[in-house]
Design a protein around this motif. Structure first.
Motif, PDB file in Angstrom:
ATOM      1  N   LEU A  83       0.828  -1.210   0.000  1.00 34.54           N
ATOM      2  CA  LEU A  83       0.000   0.000   0.000  1.00 34.54           C
ATOM      3  C   LEU A  83       0.860   1.258   0.000  1.00 34.54           C
ATOM      4  N   ARG A  84       1.959   1.238   0.751  1.00 33.49           N
ATOM      5  CA  ARG A  84       2.868   2.390   0.748  1.00 33.49           C
ATOM      6  C   ARG A  84       3.475   2.600  -0.632  1.00 33.49           C
TER       7      ARG A  84
ATOM      8  N   GLY B 141      -0.157   5.119  -1.070  1.00 33.63           N
ATOM      9  CA  GLY B 141      -0.187   5.556   0.330  1.00 33.63           C
ATOM     10  C   GLY B 141      -1.556   5.891   0.864  1.00 33.63           C
ATOM     11  N   LEU B 142      -2.581   5.919  -0.007  1.00 29.08           N
ATOM     12  CA  LEU B 142      -3.932   6.234   0.444  1.00 29.08           C
ATOM     13  C   LEU B 142      -4.912   5.392  -0.370  1.00 29.08           C
ATOM     14  N   SER B 143      -5.777   4.658   0.295  1.00 33.29           N
ATOM     15  CA  SER B 143      -6.717   3.801  -0.428  1.00 33.29           C
ATOM     16  C   SER B 143      -8.028   3.697   0.335  1.00 33.29           C
TER      17      SER B 143
ATOM     18  N   TRP C 286     -10.912   5.394   4.678  1.00 33.04           N
ATOM     19  CA  TRP C 286      -9.646   5.644   4.009  1.00 33.04           C
ATOM     20  C   TRP C 286      -8.518   5.091   4.858  1.00 33.04           C
ATOM     21  N   SER C 287      -7.568   4.406   4.240  1.00 33.45           N
ATOM     22  CA  SER C 287      -6.391   3.895   4.942  1.00 33.45           C
ATOM     23  C   SER C 287      -5.200   4.801   4.682  1.00 33.45           C
ATOM     24  N   VAL C 288      -4.612   5.298   5.756  1.00 35.53           N
ATOM     25  CA  VAL C 288      -3.410   6.122   5.687  1.00 35.53           C
ATOM     26  C   VAL C 288      -2.248   5.266   6.174  1.00 35.53           C
TER      27      VAL C 288
ATOM     28  N   TRP D 158      -2.640   3.881  10.138  1.00 37.35           N
ATOM     29  CA  TRP D 158      -2.011   2.634  10.582  1.00 37.35           C
ATOM     30  C   TRP D 158      -0.613   2.953  11.106  1.00 37.35           C
ATOM     31  N   LEU D 159      -0.492   3.005  12.436  1.00 37.84           N
ATOM     32  CA  LEU D 159       0.781   3.389  13.051  1.00 37.84           C
ATOM     33  C   LEU D 159       1.868   2.372  12.756  1.00 37.84           C
TER      34      LEU D 159
END
Length: 399
Positions: free
Chosen positions: A24-25, A29-31, A42-44, A311-312
Motif C-alpha cells: 500500500l505504501r 499511500g492512500l486507499s 480511508w487507509s493512511v 495505521w501506526l
C-alpha cells in the motif's frame, strides 16, 4: 490491494499485515476500503500522512470514536473521555493529568517500578519455561495500579478485563456468548468498579491519579462521575496497550539471536534500543478519525464525514523516514516513531511506558543470560493492539 480485509483481527495474528502495508505504501499511500453497503474508510499508511491526520484535530476529529470496531457508530464517551475529546476542551481537561504523568513526576516512581519489574521476572531464574508474554500483560497493571491507588488484590482481575476490551476477538479472552457479550460484560464490570472506587476516594483523596481526576476542575467545574469513570477506563486501557507489547515483540522475535546478544552486551544503548522496540512493535495498531470538512490528502479528496484510519504500524516502517526500516537497530538515531501517536492526543502516559520498558530491559539483561525460546510465541488476536500474549522462554540467572 484495496480488497484486503484490514479489519480482520486474524490478519495481525497470523496474516501478512506488514506485507500488505508495504505494498500500500508503494502504490499510493492512500486507499479506500469498503466494509459493507454503508461503511468504509480511508487507509493512511505513510508516515507524513499519519502525522498530518493526527496533528490536525480541526480537520480530523476523534470525538466520534477512535477504534475501527466502532466504525459508523459514534462513541458514547465522545466529549467526556480524553481520548475522544478534541482541543481546546481536551487541552484544558488533560492539563493536571499531564503534569502528574510528566517525566520528572514519573521518575520519582522509578524504584517502585523497578521493584514491580523484579518481582515479575523472578520466576525466570528457576530454569523452567517462563511465559514472558503473560508476565508482561500483568506489568502495566502493577505500575498503573500503584499510581492510581488501586488495591493490589484487584490487579489480576483488572488486567484480564482490560485485555478483554482490546482483544475481544481472541478466544482466550472471549466469553461463551461471543464478542459483543464479552465486551458488554467487561465494560459493565470495569465501569461499576470505578464508580464504587470513586465514591470512596472522594472522601479519602490522596496523591494518586484517581484523586487527580476527582479534584481536577475545568470549565469552572469538577468532572462529573461519568467523566471520571470514563477517564479511569481510558488510563488503564492505554497502559495495557502500550507497555507490555514492545518487550513481548522483542523477546518473541529476537530471543537467542545476535540482536538480543548485542543489546545485552551494551547496556549503554538501552535508551535507543527500547525506542526501537517501541517502533518495531507499534503496540497501538491503528487510530480512527473522521473528516470534519472536505479536504485533500495525497492528491485525493476526502469528504466531510469520511472515516480515516491511520495505521501506526505501517507509518513506523515507512522507508522514506526510517533507513533500513525492516531492520531492528538498537542504535537507531534519530527515531521519531509514532508508537505513542503525535499531536494533541500524544499518549499522556508515554513517560510511564518509557520508564517502565527501559527499567524492564535493564533488569532483564542485568539479572539473566542465555535466553532461549521454550515454545512457539502466540500473537494476541486483535486489530487494535499489536503484540504477543504468550512468549515461552528460558534463561539462566547471572552469577
Amino acid at each position: 490491494m484495496a480488497s484486503a480485509d484490514l479489519i480482520d483481527p486474524t490478519l495481525y495474528s497470523s496474516g501478512d499485515a506488514y506485507g500488505i502495508w508495504r505494498r500500500l505504501r508503494q502504490e499510493d499511500g492512500l486507499s479506500w476500503h469498503q466494509v459493507d453497503d454503508s461503511r468504509g474508510f480511508w487507509s493512511v499508511v505513510k508516515y507524513a500522512d499519519t502525522d498530518l491526520v493526527l496533528r490536525d484535530s480541526a480537520t480530523f476529529t476523534s470525538e466520534r470514536g477512535t477504534l475501527l470496531d466502532l466504525l459508523g457508530t459514534d462513541d458514547p464517551a465522545g466529549g467526556q473521555q480524553l481520548a475522544v475529546t478534541d482541543p481546546p476542551r481536551h487541552t484544558e481537561r488533560q492539563a493536571r493529568l499531564k503534569k502528574a504523568l510528566a517525566v520528572k513526576a514519573v521518575d520519582r516512581q522509578r524504584e517502585t517500578i523497578r521493584g514491580k519489574v523484579v518481582d515479575l521476572l523472578e520466576p525466570l531464574g528457576s530454569g523452567q519455561a517462563f511465559d514472558f508474554g503473560t508476565a508482561m500483560l500483568a506489568l502495566p497493571m502493577s505500575v498503573t495500579g500503584t499510581m492510581m491507588g488501586l488495591p493490589e488484590a484487584d490487579w489480576a482481575w483488572l488486567s484480564r478485563l482490560t485485555t478483554v476490551c482490546i482483544a475481544a476477538d481472541d478466544p482466550e479472552f472471549q466469553d461463551p456468548g461471543g464478542k459483543e457479550a464479552t465486551l458488554q460484560a467487561a465494560h459493565r464490570e470495569l465501569f461499576g468498579y470505578f464508580q464504587d472506587l470513586m465514591r470512596h476516594r472522594r472522601d479519602h483523596l490522596g496523591d494518586d491519579l484517581l484523586s487527580v481526576l476527582i479534584s481536577t476542575r475545568f470549565e469552572g467545574r469538577h468532572m462529573s462521575a461519568s467523566e471520571i469513570v470514563a477517564n479511569c477506563y481510558s488510563l488503564l486501557l492505554g497502559a495495557n496497550v502500550t507497555t507490555p507489547h514492545a518487550p513481548t515483540f522483542f523477546l518473541a522475535e529476537f530471543t537467542g539471536t545476535d540482536v538480543m546478544a548485542d543489546w545485552a552486551a551494551h547496556p549503554e544503548a538501552n535508551s535507543t534500543a527500547y525506542e526501537e522496540a517501541l517502533r518495531w512493535a507499534s503496540p497501538v495498531n491503528h487510530v480512527l478519525r473522521y473528516a470534519t470538512r472536505d479536504t485533500v490528502v495525497r492528491g485525493t479528496r476526502i469528504a466531510a464525514g469520511d472515516a480515516v484510519v491511520a495505521w501506526l504500524g505501517s507509518a513506523n516502517r515507512d522507508e522514506e523516514v526510517f533507513e533500513n526500516s525492516e531492520t531492528f537497530d538498537i542504535r537507531r538515531k534519530p527515531n521519531k516513531h509514532l508508537a505513542f501517536g503525535i499531536g494533541p492526543h500524544y499518549c499522556v502516559g508515554h513517560s510511564v511506558a518509557r520508564i517502565t520498558v527501559g527499567v524492564l530491559f535493564e533488569e532483564l539483561f542485568a539479572r539473566y543470560e542465555d535466553f532461549e525460546p521454550a515454545g512457539k510465541p502466540e500473537r494476541l488476536i486483535s486489530n487494535f493492539a499489536s503484540g504477543y500474549k504468550h512468549v515461552p522462554i528460558t534463561a539462566r540467572r547471572r552469577s
